[in-house]
Write an enzyme that holds these catalytic residues in place. Sequence first.
Site, PDB file in Angstrom:
ATOM      1  N   GLY A  30       6.740  -6.154   2.851  1.00  0.00           N
ATOM      2  CA  GLY A  30       6.326  -7.551   2.665  1.00  0.00           C
ATOM      3  C   GLY A  30       6.569  -8.467   3.849  1.00  0.00           C
ATOM      4  O   GLY A  30       6.566  -9.684   3.697  1.00  0.00           O
ATOM      5  N   ASN A  32       4.529  -9.125   6.244  1.00  0.00           N
ATOM      6  CA  ASN A  32       3.325  -9.946   6.453  1.00  0.00           C
ATOM      7  C   ASN A  32       3.220 -11.034   5.387  1.00  0.00           C
ATOM      8  O   ASN A  32       2.759 -12.137   5.671  1.00  0.00           O
ATOM      9  CB  ASN A  32       2.067  -9.080   6.482  1.00  0.00           C
ATOM     10  CG  ASN A  32       1.847  -8.448   7.844  1.00  0.00           C
ATOM     11  OD1 ASN A  32       1.503  -9.118   8.800  1.00  0.00           O
ATOM     12  ND2 ASN A  32       2.095  -7.141   7.927  1.00  0.00           N
ATOM     13  N   HIS A 127      -4.573  -4.124   9.705  1.00  0.00           N
ATOM     14  CA  HIS A 127      -4.397  -2.704  10.035  1.00  0.00           C
ATOM     15  C   HIS A 127      -3.701  -2.604  11.393  1.00  0.00           C
ATOM     16  O   HIS A 127      -4.077  -3.315  12.331  1.00  0.00           O
ATOM     17  CB  HIS A 127      -5.772  -2.021  10.072  1.00  0.00           C
ATOM     18  CG  HIS A 127      -5.689  -0.548  10.324  1.00  0.00           C
ATOM     19  ND1 HIS A 127      -5.411   0.366   9.330  1.00  0.00           N
ATOM     20  CD2 HIS A 127      -5.828   0.161  11.468  1.00  0.00           C
ATOM     21  CE1 HIS A 127      -5.392   1.583   9.848  1.00  0.00           C
ATOM     22  NE2 HIS A 127      -5.637   1.494  11.139  1.00  0.00           N
TER      23      HIS A 127
HETATM   24  C1  GRF Z   1       1.705  -3.296   8.377  1.00  0.00           C
HETATM   25  O1  GRF Z   1       1.940  -2.519   9.520  1.00  0.00           O
HETATM   26  C2  GRF Z   1       0.223  -3.446   8.134  1.00  0.00           C
HETATM   27  O2  GRF Z   1      -0.540  -3.449   9.311  1.00  0.00           O
HETATM   28  C3  GRF Z   1      -0.108  -2.207   7.347  1.00  0.00           C
HETATM   29  O3  GRF Z   1       1.017  -2.005   6.504  1.00  0.00           O
HETATM   30  C4  GRF Z   1       2.163  -2.598   7.108  1.00  0.00           C
HETATM   31  C5  GRF Z   1       2.710  -3.542   6.104  1.00  0.00           C
HETATM   32  O4  GRF Z   1       3.953  -4.078   6.470  1.00  0.00           O
HETATM   33  N1  GRF Z   1      -1.356  -2.348   6.616  1.00  0.00           N
HETATM   34  P1  GRF Z   1       4.632  -5.210   5.590  1.00  0.00           P
HETATM   35  O5  GRF Z   1       4.754  -4.691   4.172  1.00  0.00           O
HETATM   36  O6  GRF Z   1       3.761  -6.429   5.646  1.00  0.00           O
HETATM   37  O7  GRF Z   1       5.974  -5.445   6.220  1.00  0.00           O
END
Ligand code: GRF
Length: 221
Positions: A30, A32, A127
């Site tokens: 989480g 992001n 991504h």
């Molecule tokens: C990130 O590297 C994103 O690009 C990929 O999954 C990961 C998620 O990380 N789709 P987080 O859960 O947001 O820390």
Amino acid sequence: MNTAESEAASQDITHNADIPTIGVLVSGRGSNLEAIFDAIARGALHARVGIVISSNPNAPALGIAAAHEVPARVIVPKDYASRAEAGMAIIAALRAAGAVLVVLAGYKPILDGCVVGAYPMRIINIHPSLLPAFAGGMAPRPQADALAAGVKISGCTVHFVTEAVDEGPIIAQAPVPVYDDDTVERLSARILDVEHRLLPQAIERILYSTVRLEGRRVILI
Ligand code: GRF
């Protein structure tokens, strides 16, 4: 409150009333999601997170949603008779929250076509590679593939979600250097830092632009 303050307050209220609601789908850490909350808090993203949906009941992202007092739902696809039924549950939760944009922020399952169809060009994903290079596979696979391929630059991509995995039109990309002494962990961390900037910026641009598609090219006006 003086006149200037009360005017500012009433402008805030007007602005808040118009603020678009987004739904965020997660499966894990989480970071992001946290970056989205940070961008909202510092005024760089004018949106509210109306719901967080997790495919994983143990995702740390659920704790982040709770810390921000945002309603969360756990929808585990395998608990449903079919992927389509899980998709219908996702659509119902997003609609109930009033989401106008859906953000996949580390969401692992492949979304059923019914969800993609319910939000055409309104679902975006981040991504960890410069698509179309190193498509497919969840982190850290794209980062490991980039390292193994010997590329000197990788990065991250925000793209629209279509039924073909990682193939939707590209909204935004940012480069990240690959160093000779990199490990998958070091490269992933460097890319993740950039993701945290790119994703909220892309959400803001999508929410406040008109999206035109010219072939595969996304033009934001
Ligand atoms: C990130 O590297 C994103 O690009 C990929 O999954 C990961 C998620 O990380 N789709 P987080 O859960 O947001 O820390």
